[in-house]
Structures are given as C-alpha cells and as structure tokens.
Design an enzyme around this catalytic site. Structure first.
Site, PDB file in Angstrom:
ATOM      1  N   GLY A 112      87.222  72.611  27.168  1.00  0.00           N
ATOM      2  CA  GLY A 112      87.120  74.042  27.451  1.00  0.00           C
ATOM      3  C   GLY A 112      87.036  74.292  28.940  1.00  0.00           C
ATOM      4  O   GLY A 112      87.663  73.589  29.730  1.00  0.00           O
ATOM      5  N   GLU A 113      86.327  75.317  29.319  1.00  0.00           N
ATOM      6  CA  GLU A 113      86.118  75.763  30.708  1.00  0.00           C
ATOM      7  C   GLU A 113      87.414  75.918  31.496  1.00  0.00           C
ATOM      8  O   GLU A 113      87.433  75.818  32.716  1.00  0.00           O
ATOM      9  CB  GLU A 113      85.112  74.879  31.443  1.00  0.00           C
ATOM     10  CG  GLU A 113      85.477  73.446  31.693  1.00  0.00           C
ATOM     11  CD  GLU A 113      84.314  72.601  32.240  1.00  0.00           C
ATOM     12  OE1 GLU A 113      84.532  71.899  33.249  1.00  0.00           O
ATOM     13  OE2 GLU A 113      83.204  72.643  31.666  1.00  0.00           O
ATOM     14  N   GLY A 114      88.531  76.181  30.804  1.00  0.00           N
ATOM     15  CA  GLY A 114      89.797  76.448  31.478  1.00  0.00           C
ATOM     16  C   GLY A 114      90.523  75.229  31.986  1.00  0.00           C
ATOM     17  O   GLY A 114      91.541  75.367  32.687  1.00  0.00           O
ATOM     18  N   GLU A 142      86.766  79.440  28.925  1.00  0.00           N
ATOM     19  CA  GLU A 142      85.472  79.934  28.472  1.00  0.00           C
ATOM     20  C   GLU A 142      84.405  78.844  28.508  1.00  0.00           C
ATOM     21  O   GLU A 142      84.700  77.665  28.651  1.00  0.00           O
ATOM     22  CB  GLU A 142      85.580  80.474  27.050  1.00  0.00           C
ATOM     23  CG  GLU A 142      86.396  79.621  26.080  1.00  0.00           C
ATOM     24  CD  GLU A 142      85.872  78.238  25.822  1.00  0.00           C
ATOM     25  OE1 GLU A 142      84.635  78.080  25.706  1.00  0.00           O
ATOM     26  OE2 GLU A 142      86.669  77.290  25.726  1.00  0.00           O
TER      27      GLU A 142
END
Length: 344
Positions: free
Chosen positions: A307-309, A165
């Site tokens: 974050g960001e996968g 996300e």
C-alpha cells in the site's frame, strides 16, 4: 480544512460524474503523428507508446509532460478494526503517517528515486469510521465532504496524480466494497492484508459477511456502498480521482484499497476512470478479480502488497520515461536516419 467543511450532497457528486470531460482526440492524433516519425520501428516501444497517447488524451496537450507528478497518500482509521481483522492495531496508522513525515517509509525512497512529490492527507484519523458490521461507516454529509476533501490533492499545478492509502483494517473495507459491487462470497474478496493468520482471515470473512447482511437492501447505489462500507481514505481517493478528471490530470491508482475507490466511480459510470492507469497488481488475491471486472491491465506485477502508493509511484517512473522518450527522441529527418519509406 476538515473533511466536512465542504460537504457536497450526493446529488452534486453525481452531477460531477455526469459532467466529466472526455479525452482530447486532437492531442492523441498529434502524438501518433510524431511517433510515426521517431527514430524507431513503429510499435517497438509497446505500452510506452500507449501511455503517451493516454497522457495526451487526458492532459489535453501534445507532447504530454510529467514535470510535476505527485503521490497523494490518504490515511484513515476504521471501526471494524476492533473485530480483530488486522495483524496490527489502529494506532499503527498514525505511527506510519509520522514515519512518512520523517521520510522513513518505502514510499519516501521511491519518490526520491523518481523525483515525485509526496503529500500525506490525514483524513480524520482520530475519528474512526463506524463499525460496518453493525452500522454505516459514515453519514452522507461526512462521506460527500470527505470526497471534497480528497479533491484538494489535485491543487498546485500537478500534471500526474498517484493515489495511495494507509489505514489499518482497510483491506477488510475494500473486500466489503467489492463484494457489494460485484457479488460473490465474502471469501472471494478477503485476503491476508497486512499478514493475518488463518484465524484472522476467518474473522475478516465473518466481518464482511456481517457488514453485507447489516446493509442488505441499501447497496444498489454505489455512493451508498461507499458511505456504508467504505473508509474516509477510500472516499477521499474517489474524490481525488474525480477532481483529477475535471482538472485534466491523469491518475495512477495503487493497489487493492485504492482500486476500491476507483470501482465506486466506475460503478456510477464506466467511463469515469478512463483517465486512470493501475500501477500494479497487488498480491492481495482479490485484486486481480477486481481489475478484471474493471477491464484494466496493470503496469507492474511485483508481488507487492504494502500500500502507501508504492506500486503507483513505481509505475509513475515508467510513465515519466514514456513521456520523456516521446518528447526527446529525434525524428528520422532530425537524426539524418533513413526512414521506413526511404527505400533500400
């Protein structure tokens, strides 16, 4: 397609959870039989062997494959950001989505390294959710429709889904979700997120406390927790996890915020996330507590909190290696190597 175009009422979401398919025991048995014949001592590859069984169970085939892995990043904005709970303004969410598109983010480099597909889903970025300290984040139609929107992440014949996300203030959202699901003081679940200073952490704690007070008495239902306290990206990730289960696609969950999405489904039905691995343990302090409550052991511990996968994508490289090793190794008979039962 906008998040509300395919709105599902919560009753339909509950039905999808009740009707989730289970693991394929025959595929697991086939993997175990082959593993016993591979040119290695039994158990010598540790968790890699477990990962192959997990892949086979939820893909429903043996040997399992990771030929079309995909990282899906869901981006959303939050009304609670106006409370000063993040070190960055909400405009950064859009700027980072543009950075993903330009190939300039950390996740882009990890996906290139491990040959992972990458899709970024803009979950109504220009329409922040309601400020959870004074109102619900979403109404039921928006929340259910956003879950339906997240289900699109499983399209295209993928065989492994990694979810992540992007959303300024979403560690505050995640902390509120965990506090609602698992009780405890707000301070137990609040951490530095993007790097807020001590006064910023105090604002985050105050925001979570205010949100819990605002919605007290309406948080017994996990879907109500999601719609009242969650973000659009959290709802979309929950939808993606649910759709993956029905599509026989194993899932790797990223960090603290992505785990909050999984926790909603787990609260509805503990077996709802059996098809999920958790890529890493975040440096966000509440993450270890959340994983303990879910009974999950992450694959990596690298002190990451981006974050960001990113953690899920790194873990996908390990999962992909596990599948390749299992399918490609020679058996004792193929290699002409004496097995453990050959004497001597």
């Amino acid at each position: 397609m906008t998040p509300t175009d395919s709105a599902l009422p919560f009753d339909d979401i509950r039905k999808l959870v009740r009707e989730m398919p289970g693991p394929d025991a025959d595929a697991v048995a086939t993997v175990r039989a082959r593993d016993a014949e591979l040119t290695k001592p039994s158990g010598s590859l540790g968790r890699l062997e477990d990962l192959v069984e997990w892949l086979a169970a939820w893909q429903g085939k043996a040997p399992p494959t990771v030929d079309r892995p995909q990282v899906a990043i869901f981006a959303g904005n939050h009304g609670v950001a106006a409370r000063g709970v993040s070190a960055f303004p909400s405009s950064v969410t859009r700027q980072m989505v543009d950075n993903f598109a330009a190939g300039g983010a950390a996740i882009n480099q990890i996906c290139l390294t491990h040959d992972l597909g990458l899709k970024v889903f803009d979950v109504a970025l220009e329409v922040p959710t309601g400020d959870i300290t004074v109102e619900a984040a979403m109404d039921e139609v928006t929340c259910a429709g956003t879950m339906a929107f997240g289900m699109e992440a499983t399209a295209g014949g993928i065989d492994l889904l990694c979810i992540g996300e992007m959303g300024i203030a979403n560690t505050t959202i995640a902390a509120a979700i965990f506090a609602a699901l698992y009780d405890g003081a707000a301070a137990d679940w609040v951490g530095p997120g993007t790097g807020v200073d001590p006064s910023g952490i105090e604002r985050k704690v105050a925001a979570v406390e205010a949100a819990l007070a605002c919605h007290r008495g309406a948080l017994d239902d996990p879907l109500e927790v999601l719609r009242r306290l969650g973000g659009r990206e959290v709802a979309a990730m929950a939808g993606a996890i649910l759709a993956a289960r029905h599509g026989h696609i194993p899932v790797i969950v990223d960090g603290y915020v992505a785990t909050a999405a999984a926790a909603i489904l787990h609260a509805m039905e503990p077996g709802a996330i059996d098809h999920c691995q958790f890529g890493h343990i975040s440096a966000e302090p509440g993450h270890v507590r959340a994983l303990d409550r879910l009974g999950k052991r992450p694959l990596l511990d690298l002190g990451m909190r981006l974050g960001e996968g990113t953690g899920a994508a790194l873990a996908a490289g390990i999962v992909r290696s596990a599948a390749r090793v299992h399918a490609g190794m020679a058996t004792f008979s193929q290699a002409g190597v004496a097995g453990k039962d050959s004497g001597g």
